[in-house]
Design a protein around this motif. Structure first.
Motif, PDB file in Angstrom:
ATOM      1  N   ALA A  57      93.081  12.430  38.588  1.00 25.37           N
ATOM      2  CA  ALA A  57      93.101  13.833  38.192  1.00 25.37           C
ATOM      3  C   ALA A  57      91.701  14.427  38.253  1.00 25.37           C
ATOM      4  O   ALA A  57      91.480  15.515  38.782  1.00 25.37           O
ATOM      5  CB  ALA A  57      93.669  13.958  36.779  1.00 25.37           C
ATOM      6  N   ARG A  58      90.723  13.661  37.738  1.00 26.65           N
ATOM      7  CA  ARG A  58      89.345  14.143  37.741  1.00 26.65           C
ATOM      8  C   ARG A  58      88.851  14.294  39.177  1.00 26.65           C
ATOM      9  O   ARG A  58      88.207  15.290  39.519  1.00 26.65           O
ATOM     10  CB  ARG A  58      88.471  13.146  36.973  1.00 26.65           C
ATOM     11  CG  ARG A  58      86.988  13.474  36.976  1.00 26.65           C
ATOM     12  CD  ARG A  58      86.698  14.781  36.254  1.00 26.65           C
ATOM     13  NE  ARG A  58      85.292  15.143  36.374  1.00 26.65           N
ATOM     14  CZ  ARG A  58      84.837  16.377  36.559  1.00 26.65           C
ATOM     15  NH1 ARG A  58      85.681  17.396  36.631  1.00 26.65           N
ATOM     16  NH2 ARG A  58      83.559  16.624  36.652  1.00 26.65           N
ATOM     17  N   ALA A  59      89.172  13.303  40.010  1.00 29.06           N
ATOM     18  CA  ALA A  59      88.733  13.348  41.408  1.00 29.06           C
ATOM     19  C   ALA A  59      89.291  14.593  42.076  1.00 29.06           C
ATOM     20  O   ALA A  59      88.617  15.249  42.869  1.00 29.06           O
ATOM     21  CB  ALA A  59      89.196  12.098  42.149  1.00 29.06           C
ATOM     22  N   ARG A  60      90.522  14.941  41.732  1.00 31.51           N
ATOM     23  CA  ARG A  60      91.143  16.113  42.328  1.00 31.51           C
ATOM     24  C   ARG A  60      90.364  17.377  41.954  1.00 31.51           C
ATOM     25  O   ARG A  60      90.128  18.244  42.788  1.00 31.51           O
ATOM     26  CB  ARG A  60      92.607  16.184  41.877  1.00 31.51           C
ATOM     27  CG  ARG A  60      93.456  17.073  42.727  1.00 31.51           C
ATOM     28  CD  ARG A  60      94.929  16.828  42.480  1.00 31.51           C
ATOM     29  NE  ARG A  60      95.467  15.844  43.404  1.00 31.51           N
ATOM     30  CZ  ARG A  60      96.182  14.796  43.057  1.00 31.51           C
ATOM     31  NH1 ARG A  60      96.448  14.579  41.782  1.00 31.51           N
ATOM     32  NH2 ARG A  60      96.642  13.978  43.962  1.00 31.51           N
ATOM     33  N   GLU A  61      89.949  17.425  40.688  1.00 24.42           N
ATOM     34  CA  GLU A  61      89.146  18.569  40.251  1.00 24.42           C
ATOM     35  C   GLU A  61      87.844  18.669  41.028  1.00 24.42           C
ATOM     36  O   GLU A  61      87.465  19.716  41.532  1.00 24.42           O
ATOM     37  CB  GLU A  61      88.775  18.400  38.759  1.00 24.42           C
ATOM     38  CG  GLU A  61      89.835  18.860  37.770  1.00 24.42           C
ATOM     39  CD  GLU A  61      89.432  18.453  36.352  1.00 24.42           C
ATOM     40  OE1 GLU A  61      90.328  18.044  35.601  1.00 24.42           O
ATOM     41  OE2 GLU A  61      88.210  18.512  36.029  1.00 24.42           O
ATOM     42  N   VAL A  62      87.162  17.500  41.092  1.00 26.78           N
ATOM     43  CA  VAL A  62      85.873  17.482  41.791  1.00 26.78           C
ATOM     44  C   VAL A  62      86.060  17.906  43.234  1.00 26.78           C
ATOM     45  O   VAL A  62      85.317  18.729  43.769  1.00 26.78           O
ATOM     46  CB  VAL A  62      85.242  16.069  41.718  1.00 26.78           C
ATOM     47  CG1 VAL A  62      83.980  16.020  42.574  1.00 26.78           C
ATOM     48  CG2 VAL A  62      84.951  15.697  40.275  1.00 26.78           C
ATOM     49  N   ALA A 119      88.341  19.778  44.527  1.00 23.70           N
ATOM     50  CA  ALA A 119      88.599  21.206  44.619  1.00 23.70           C
ATOM     51  C   ALA A 119      87.295  21.974  44.514  1.00 23.70           C
ATOM     52  O   ALA A 119      87.029  22.882  45.306  1.00 23.70           O
ATOM     53  CB  ALA A 119      89.575  21.616  43.521  1.00 23.70           C
ATOM     54  N   SER A 120      86.438  21.580  43.571  1.00 21.05           N
ATOM     55  CA  SER A 120      85.201  22.344  43.384  1.00 21.05           C
ATOM     56  C   SER A 120      84.285  22.160  44.580  1.00 21.05           C
ATOM     57  O   SER A 120      83.654  23.093  45.056  1.00 21.05           O
ATOM     58  CB  SER A 120      84.514  21.936  42.072  1.00 21.05           C
ATOM     59  OG  SER A 120      83.574  20.927  42.324  1.00 21.05           O
ATOM     60  N   LEU A 121      84.236  20.923  45.098  1.00 25.31           N
ATOM     61  CA  LEU A 121      83.407  20.679  46.279  1.00 25.31           C
ATOM     62  C   LEU A 121      83.897  21.512  47.440  1.00 25.31           C
ATOM     63  O   LEU A 121      83.117  22.093  48.183  1.00 25.31           O
ATOM     64  CB  LEU A 121      83.452  19.208  46.678  1.00 25.31           C
ATOM     65  CG  LEU A 121      82.519  18.263  45.921  1.00 25.31           C
ATOM     66  CD1 LEU A 121      82.719  16.848  46.410  1.00 25.31           C
ATOM     67  CD2 LEU A 121      81.075  18.689  46.093  1.00 25.31           C
ATOM     68  N   ALA A 122      85.208  21.585  47.578  1.00 19.55           N
ATOM     69  CA  ALA A 122      85.770  22.316  48.702  1.00 19.55           C
ATOM     70  C   ALA A 122      85.405  23.785  48.612  1.00 19.55           C
ATOM     71  O   ALA A 122      84.994  24.396  49.592  1.00 19.55           O
ATOM     72  CB  ALA A 122      87.281  22.146  48.727  1.00 19.55           C
ATOM     73  N   ALA A 149      87.555  22.144  55.031  1.00 19.72           N
ATOM     74  CA  ALA A 149      87.483  21.732  53.646  1.00 19.72           C
ATOM     75  C   ALA A 149      88.262  20.436  53.568  1.00 19.72           C
ATOM     76  O   ALA A 149      89.142  20.179  54.384  1.00 19.72           O
ATOM     77  CB  ALA A 149      88.140  22.775  52.760  1.00 19.72           C
ATOM     78  N   ALA A 150      87.884  19.646  52.586  1.00 26.10           N
ATOM     79  CA  ALA A 150      88.520  18.346  52.524  1.00 26.10           C
ATOM     80  C   ALA A 150      89.986  18.461  52.134  1.00 26.10           C
ATOM     81  O   ALA A 150      90.740  17.530  52.234  1.00 26.10           O
ATOM     82  CB  ALA A 150      87.792  17.457  51.532  1.00 26.10           C
ATOM     83  N   ASN A 151      90.337  19.632  51.694  1.00 23.38           N
ATOM     84  CA  ASN A 151      91.711  19.824  51.282  1.00 23.38           C
ATOM     85  C   ASN A 151      92.073  21.255  51.633  1.00 23.38           C
ATOM     86  O   ASN A 151      91.229  22.120  51.692  1.00 23.38           O
ATOM     87  CB  ASN A 151      91.807  19.614  49.761  1.00 23.38           C
ATOM     88  CG  ASN A 151      93.165  19.037  49.402  1.00 23.38           C
ATOM     89  OD1 ASN A 151      94.084  19.079  50.215  1.00 23.38           O
ATOM     90  ND2 ASN A 151      93.268  18.511  48.204  1.00 23.38           N
TER      91      ASN A 151
END
Ligand code: ADP
Ligand code: MG
Length: 945
Positions: free
Chosen positions: A851-856, A858-861, A875-877
């Protein structure tokens, strides 16, 4: 007290020790093989033996004689060379010092005894002569001359290798020991031996001199010139090969045959040590005979051993070799050790010449179609044993009774093989070779089979090799042993009848031996031919010349029988030794037939297809499968196509010769690219391939590189290794090569890695201006897929299909995110997700972490998209914009180090002030003190946040 080193036995020991420098000397004393001094210390350390002291404090350690082979094996495994010094006669029969001789010299690379060889694995020794770096011709890699021999089979080759490829060459040929010229430098061990972990042996430098080497070779092979061996001329390369070959020959002579020095002082007949008559003249190998696969690629393709596996070559399951190694059945395994060795050779060094490759395919095709022939050949071949090595042992006088019988039984198949092959054009070559030797071999084989028992003893010393009734002397000796009792009662009956002495007895006891006994009362009537030997209380004992002769015969019968068997055995061995060349030819033909049959069995069993070979560098595979996966999980392997390069004659749409394969982890990228490489390899080896159809352009080299496989290179920076190997590929790939790169660039930071991968793909794609090298590049950097647009016609995108179940759809995971299913299907086009988080979740990474990785992410993207000004990469996603127009912005002639726009992501990394200050420093005008001050200042600056 006399010096303990001065005793006759120790003096004898030191003489042998001196004669075999560099060898551990095992010195037979009674029931033990003893070692002394440093040898004793070494053996006690390496094998954990007890160190004792002989009188006078000489360190000593010994091994029981009946366990010698066992200990030899362990010493060899440690790379130790051993000289075995035996007693030539029984110590009890010796007057004074027991005569001894070194009967065997055992080195890691020159093993010939079945008990020491590792199954069917190749075992070779090589001599190396490096070209001096300053002597190297401008712009060329310095070369090495290599002579390689297998003492067990007599194979002998010379070749020149670029020094960078030395390790590959040694590994490919199964070299266990490397000889090099002793140098003035204390540690001149060749780096190649060190990196392979094989034994290296320094030899006197003079043995590598041209004059001496030429002499050794012409003397041994009894020729006036070496021209017949392809070694005419005195150019640098040829001379170097001659030097290496000469040094190798001397080593083999020294270790395998008895020196004149040793022969002197040994009574005739006590010791036989063979000749090197089985050694064939050196065969000069050209550079372009094989499809070259370097050691790294062999490992990454798991040809002989798996990447993880540390098992011995061939033993590990999951290797390409193991696909052909299902024991004993007709599903694609060799029936003979020669076949198994040749199959390995074909797989690690496939052919590269069209006629040879196609001849193998034709033979395999015939054997696939003609099942009856295949079965018949299979039966005949399974009666054939390791004739190649037995032939070697016979020449070296190291054959056992079992060797001899096995040889005869194997040779007896020759005739039937030629008959079975009578109407098979595709195997005419094999048949001709067999026909040529059949008439020479048949009589000897028949005689051995007639004379020897079906189940021979392991050692001649046990006796019982020869049948009864084939030799009068032997029969008599045996009869005496067996029927002593019968003879005695017969003799007794004769004497009673002759002399009318009904109470006469013929008897035996240990003290008196054989005797004739008469009761006291009859002694007076004893005929004069009975000689009195003993008077007992109530009886007299006599003997006769006849009885004495009988006694002598019986007591020596056993040793006479053994002697006679030895004579007969040596006689048969000598007859076989005279046939060494024919035995070798037979072994070679059988190896080829056996290997082709194994390939055919596999092809039929798994439904493999005959590849179509062509000179154009194309690669077109329909419905290809990974041979190992297909074997492990038959039926579940998802087949895939591959198309690289175009055949101009076929008038197809041009097809890029570089394919980029993207897709999530675990999707099947690595499997796919290896599968294509293995299909190429198999086709060149002469095998059919696991595919519906395959067009394979002749290939000169297969290069494989896997990013950051740290397990393989302990002690080195894995990224450094990755880059060294990639550099090697970029320098050496030709339009006819196949390049398979897997996740290159993974070993460093994402940005570096991506940039490097970008540069590498561009380089390879551009190199392929017309066609080739055919390249498969698997990567999780999906940003690279842009290259298809930037280099139109040169790069094709492929991706691995993944079925994604949308969030909210079915099935759904517990936190509402999508599930993925790997289809392992390769399709055209790009992928734009790496699905890393999906895979992490599948692997069991805790929910919170995901879950945390998903947040990170998203913010990186978001950050990523926001920061990049010019051309946002994916973007990575999430959705990615199509950017056809971008192609124009990267100058075609000057490849950028990577997608320049990526740098935006890391703009916050401003240069550190220390860097500025460092630039300002004027090095040339500084005193040492000033320099030190400047350094201190820089250091302080670097400390500041
Ligand atoms: P990637 O390199 O994309 O991470 P791999 O090639 O290592 O993926 O494949 C992961 C696993 O998927 C393999 O261990 C294999 O068992 C399975 N797999 C890959 N390709 C196929 C295929 N074509 N058919 C069936 N299973 C496959
Ligand atoms: Mg992979």
């Amino acid at each position: 007290m006399p010096d303990p080193r001065e005793t006759p036995a120790m003096q004898q020991f030191y003489r042998f020790k001196q004669r075999y420098p560099g060898c551990m000397l095992l010195f037979r004393m009674g029931d033990f093989y003893e070692t002394f001094d440093d040898d004793a210390v070494q053996i006690s350390k390496t094998l954990g033996l007890t160190l004792t002291q002989r009188q006078g404090g000489i360190p000593m350690a010994g091994v029981p004689h009946h366990q010698l082979e066992n200990y030899l094996k362990r010493l060899i495994a440690k790379g130790i060379r051993v000289a075995v010094c035996d007693q030539l006669i029984d110590a009890s029969q010796a007057k004074g010092l027991v005569p001894r001789a070194v009967t065997r010299v055992i080195t890691p690379g020159t093993l010939v005894d079945e008990s020491l060889l590792e199954g069917d694995a190749p075992s070779a020794v090589a001599a190396l002569l490096l070209e001096k770096h300053d002597g190297a011709r401008k712009g060329e890699q310095p070369a090495a001359a290599l002579a390689v021999a297998d003492a067990s089979t007599g194979d002998f080759a010379v070749l020149a290798v670029p020094q960078h490829a030395l390790v590959d060459e040694l590994a490919r040929r199964g070299v266990r020991e490397l000889l090099y010229a002793e140098a003035a430098a204390p540690d001149a061990t060749p780096a190649a031996a060190k990196s392979l972990g094989i034994a290296s042996t320094a030899r006197p430098a003079w043995q590598f001199r041209p004059q001496e080497s030429r002499e050794a070779l012409t003397r041994h092979f009894a020729v006036a010139t070496l021209a017949g061996f392809g070694l005419a001329g005195d150019d640098e390369a040829t001379t170097a090969m001659i030097c290496a070959a000469g040094a190798l020959l001397r080593y083999l002579e020294e270790t395998q045959t008895l020196s004149a020095q040793d022969k002197a002082g040994i009574p005739d007949g006590l010791l036989t040590r063979g000749s090197l008559s089985h050694l064939r003249p050196p065969r000069r190998e050209g550079p372009a005979q094989h499809l070259a696969i370097d050691a790294v690629s062999l490992r990454s393709l798991e040809v002989e051993r798996t990447l993880r596996g540390d098992a011995a070559p061939g033993a590990a399951d999951g290797t390409l070799l193991s696909v052909f190694a299902h024991a004993g059945c007709g599903k694609g395994s060799c029936r003979t050790p020669m076949g198994r060795r040749l199959l390995r050779e074909w797989l690690v060094a496939p052919a590269r010449e069209l006629p040879e490759v196609e001849a193998r395919h034709a033979a395999v095709a015939t054997l696939v179609e003609d099942r009856r022939l295949a079965d018949q050949l299979g039966t005949l071949l399974s009666n054939i044993q390791d004739v190649a090595r037995i032939g070697g042992r016979i020449a070296l006088s190291r054959a056992t009774p079992r060797d001899l019988v096995a040889l005869a039984r194997s040779l007896a198949q020759c005739h039937e093989l030629t008959q079975a092959l009578a109407n098979t054009p595709a195997l005419a070559g094999v048949r001709e070779s067999l026909l040529r030797v059949a008439t020479h071999l048949a009589p000897t084989a028949a005689d051995i089979n007639r004379l020897c028992v079906d189940e021979p003893p392991a050692h001649l010393r046990d006796g019982g090799l020869f049948r009864d009734g084939i030799d009068a002397n032997l029969d008599e000796a045996r009869l005496l042993q067996r029927d002593a009792g019968a003879w005695l009662s017969e003799y007794q009956a004769t004497l009673i009848a002759q002399h009318n002495l009904p109470n006469l007895k013929v008897g035996y006891n240990k003290v008196a031996g054989y005797f004739i006994e008469l009761p006291e009362a009859q002694a007076r009537t004893a005929p004069p031919e009975l000689k009195r030997m003993q008077t007992l209380r109530n009886a007299e004992r006599y003997t006769t010349p006849q009885l004495r002769e009988f006694e002598h015969k019986v007591t020596t019968a056993e040793s006479r029988a053994l002697e006679r068997e030895k004579e007969l055995f040596l006689d048969l061995c000598a007859r076989c030794a005279a046939l060494t060349a024919d035995i070798h030819a037979f072994a070679t033909a059988v190896a080829r037939l056996d290997t082709l049959l194994a390939l055919a069995d596999k092809a039929r069993h798994r439904g493999w297809a005959r590849p179509r070979m062509s000179a154009v560098p194309v690669l077109r595979v329909r419905q290809g499968r990974h041979p190992v996966l297909d074997e492990a999980l038959p039926g579940t392997c998802v087949p895939n196509d591959c198309e690289l390069g175009a055949d101009p004659a076929a008038r197809q749409a041009p097809c890029p010769s570089l394919a980029l394969i993207t897709g999530p982890n675990m999707a099947g990228k690595s499997t796919y690219i290896r599968q294509v490489a293995l299909i190429t390899l198999l086709a060149h080896a002469g095998s059919f391939v696991p595919a519906e159809s395959a067009d394979v352009g002749l290939t000169d080299r297969i290069f494989t590189r896997i990013g950051a496989d740290d397990a393989l290179h302990a002690g080195q920076s894995t990224f450094m290794v990755e880059m060294i190997e990639t550099a090697n590929i970029l320098h050496h790939a030709t339009p006819h090569s196949l390049v398979v790169l897997d996740e290159v660039g993974r070993g460093t930071s994402t940005l570096d890695g991506l940039s490097l991968a970008w540069g590498i793909v561009e380089h390879l794609a551009r190199a392929a201006e017309q066609s080739g090298p055919r390249t498969l590049f698997a990567t999780h950097y999906h940003e690279l897929t842009d290259l298809e647009d930037r280099l139109p016609g040169k790069v094709a995108n492929l991706h691995v299909a993944v079925r994604e179940w949308p969030a909210g759809g079915k099935p759904k995971d517990h936190d509402g995110h999508s599930e993925i299913v790997f289809l392992h299907r390769i399709l055209p086009g790009r992928t734009d997700q790496s699905y890393g988080l999906h895979v992490a979740r599948l692997a069991g990474i805790p929910k919170e972490v995901i879950a945390r990785a998903r947040e990170v992410l998203a913010s990186l993207a978001v950050h990523h998209v926001g920061e990049t000004v010019s051309a946002p990469p994916a973007a990575a996603n999430g959705p990615r914009p199509r950017r056809k127009a971008d192609a124009s912005r990267v100058p075609a002639a000057a490849p950028t180090v990577g997608p320049g726009d990526q740098l935006g992501l890391f703009k916050e990394y401003l240069p550190h002030p220390a860097i500025e200050a460092l630039r300002e420093v004027k090095l040339d005008s500084m005193t040492p003190m000033q320099a030190f001050d400047a350094l201190r200042k820089l250091h302080d600056m670097a400390e500041e946040p």
